[in-house]
Design an enzyme around this catalytic site. Sequence first.
Site, PDB file in Angstrom:
ATOM      1  CB  ALA A 253       6.667  70.280  39.572  1.00 19.77           C
TER       2      ALA A 253
ATOM      3  CD  GLU B 168       8.303  94.084  43.690  1.00 24.93           C
ATOM      4  OE1 GLU B 168       7.900  93.294  42.855  1.00 24.93           O
ATOM      5  OE2 GLU B 168       9.256  93.832  44.461  1.00 24.93           O
TER       6      GLU B 168
ATOM      7  CG  MET C 137       1.204 112.247  24.948  1.00 24.10           C
ATOM      8  SD  MET C 137       0.644 112.834  23.355  1.00 24.10           S
ATOM      9  CE  MET C 137       1.489 111.687  22.339  1.00 24.10           C
TER      10      MET C 137
ATOM     11  CG  LEU D  68       8.915  80.451  38.571  1.00 24.15           C
ATOM     12  CD1 LEU D  68       8.608  81.943  38.520  1.00 24.15           C
ATOM     13  CD2 LEU D  68      10.203  80.176  37.802  1.00 24.15           C
TER      14      LEU D  68
ATOM     15  CE  LYS E 130       2.544  78.253  46.230  1.00 27.06           C
ATOM     16  NZ  LYS E 130       2.695  78.067  47.682  1.00 27.06           N
TER      17      LYS E 130
ATOM     18  CE1 TYR F  77      17.687  77.131  35.725  1.00 31.65           C
ATOM     19  CE2 TYR F  77      18.883  78.786  34.501  1.00 31.65           C
ATOM     20  CZ  TYR F  77      17.800  78.424  35.244  1.00 31.65           C
ATOM     21  OH  TYR F  77      16.828  79.342  35.497  1.00 31.65           O
TER      22      TYR F  77
ATOM     23  CG  HIS G 287      12.622  92.438  34.921  1.00 35.43           C
ATOM     24  ND1 HIS G 287      12.643  91.278  34.187  1.00 35.43           N
ATOM     25  CD2 HIS G 287      12.361  92.050  36.201  1.00 35.43           C
ATOM     26  CE1 HIS G 287      12.398  90.245  34.990  1.00 35.43           C
ATOM     27  NE2 HIS G 287      12.232  90.692  36.213  1.00 35.43           N
TER      28      HIS G 287
ATOM     29  CG  ASP H  45      15.312  90.626  41.759  1.00 33.37           C
ATOM     30  OD1 ASP H  45      15.236  89.445  41.363  1.00 33.37           O
ATOM     31  OD2 ASP H  45      14.372  91.213  42.322  1.00 33.37           O
TER      32      ASP H  45
ATOM     33  CE1 TYR I  19       8.808  93.092  35.370  1.00 34.93           C
ATOM     34  CE2 TYR I  19       8.593  95.288  34.444  1.00 34.93           C
ATOM     35  CZ  TYR I  19       8.453  94.420  35.509  1.00 34.93           C
ATOM     36  OH  TYR I  19       7.950  94.867  36.692  1.00 34.93           O
TER      37      TYR I  19
END
Length: 482
Positions: A13, A224, A377, A17, A19, A129, A248, A243, A187
Site C-alpha cells: 500500500a 513512450e 481509415m 503502483l 499510489k 507473491y 501488453h 515489460d 492493456y
Amino acid sequence: REAGCLSIIVLGASGDLAKKKTFPALFHLFQQGFLQENDVHIFGYARTKLSDDDLRERIRGYLGKVVSTENVEILSKFLQLIKYVSGSYDSEEGFQLLDMQVSEHETSKNSQPGTSRRLFYLALPPSVYPSVCTMIRRHCMNQSDLGGWTRIVVEKPFGKDLESAEDLSAQLGELFDEKQLYRIDHYLGKELVQNLLVLRFANRFFMPLWNRDNIDNIQIVFREDFGTEGRGGYFDEYGIIRDIIQNHLLQVLCLVAMEKPVSLKPEHIRDEKVKVLQSVLPIKPEEVVLGQYEGYKNDPTVSDSSNTPTFATAVLRIHNERWEGVPFILKAGKALNSRKAEIRVQFKDVPGDIFKSKKQGRNEFVIRLQPSEAMYMKLTVKKPGLQMSTIQSELDLSYGLRYQDVKIPEAYERLILDTIRGDQQHFVRRDELRVAWEIFTPLLHSIDEGQLKPISYKPGSRGPAEADELLAKAGYVQTHGY
Ligand code: BG6
C-alpha cells in the site's frame, strides 16, 4: 442470497503502483457509486510503519492534485474507508492481525459468516507473491461456502521466462484455484482494446476482409517519450520485451488475430486467445531489431555493461489459415519521439489499379489506443475540385469529438470492477501465460546470453533506423496523408 460486505486489501500500500493506480482507481469507483460506504472497507498493508492517517495523507497528497474542488468532500469520505496494517510479507503475526481487522469490519457490518467478499490486490514485486499468497491462504481466507469469496489480483511480471513463470504459476496454483486468480494486464482494460471484439465480430464491414487475402501486414506499436525514470533497477532486469511486448502487445495481437469465440463467456474468449498464440511460429533472430537509448546506462541502478533493450521490433508469424504470410510487427520503445499506442492494419494494393494511386499509399485502418482514442481509415478519394486526381484521406472516428460527454474510464478502474464482479474475461489465464512465454523465451535467452545486442539510438528519435528497414522488408508501405 445477499452478498456480504466487501473488503479490499491492497498489499504494498505504500508503494508507487498503489499510489498511482490502485487507490486512484478505487477512488473513482467510489465516486461513481460502485463502492458503497456502508458496505466496503479498504485495508492497506505494507512493511513501512504508518498510521491510518499517514496512509490517508499520502493518498490525498497524490489524488488531491487531480480531484476537482467539488469532489474534495467525496475524497475525504473515501479516505475514511481506509485502514492501515503494517507487517512484513512473510509474517504470520502480520497476516493474523490483518485478518483480525478484516473480520472486525465484517462483524461490524453484520455480514453473515461465509458471505463476505475479500479482494487481495498484490501491488508488490512478484518475488514476494509466493510468501504473501501462502500467508493469505493460511490466515486470511473467508469460508466461501455461502456465496462469499476470496480473490487475488496479481500484476506482471509473472516470471522472467517460461521456466520461472511456470514455477510461479505452480506455486500460486497450489494455493488458489484458477477462478480465484486475476492476472492483470492493464492493456486489456483500455477502451479501444475492449472494443476490438465488437469491431471485428459485430461489423459486416470487417469480417470478409480480415484475413491474408486482403491484409498485407499488421503493426502493433507502443512508444513512450520518456525513459526508465526512477525504474532503472527494475527495468534493467526485464527490458522492453518482458515489460511491454510479451504481455501488453501480445494480448492486443490475440484480440486482433483470434477466431470468433463461440460466445462472450470468458472461457470461450480465452480459449480462442490461447489457440492463436499456439499458432505463432518461433521468432527468427533476423526479424528482430533491438535498441538501447543513449544515456540509459547513466542511471546508477543500471549496470554499466547492460545489454538490456529499451526498444524492440519483432515480426511474429501466425501459422493458420487466416494469417499465413501476414507479418504481425510488434514494436515498443522508451525515450522515443512521441507517446502513442496504436494498431495499424495495412491492406494490400488494389489489383489492376487504374488510378495509379498506389504511390500515394494503401488502405490502412488505424486504431489509436492512446492518447486521444480514435479509429480511422486511410482511403483514396477523388481530390475535391474540377480535376480528376486522387488523394489519400481519412474516415475518422475520434472519441474525444464523437463521445464528448463520456469520460473514458481508466483501465485499472474497469479491471478492479471486473474482479469484484467475478468476470475473468479481461484477465490472463494460466495456459495463455504459458504460451506467451513459450513464444518469447528463446529470443529472451539469446538476448540475456549476449547473442543479440541492442543498437544505440538517440533519445527523442524514432529508434534505430534498422527497425524501419525491417518494417519495409516485412512489407509495410509508408502512406502520405492529405
Ligand atoms: C507498464 C510498464 O506495464 O505499462 C511501463 O511496466 C509502461 O514501463 C506502462 O510505462 C505503460 O502503460 P500505459 O497505460 O501508460 O501505456
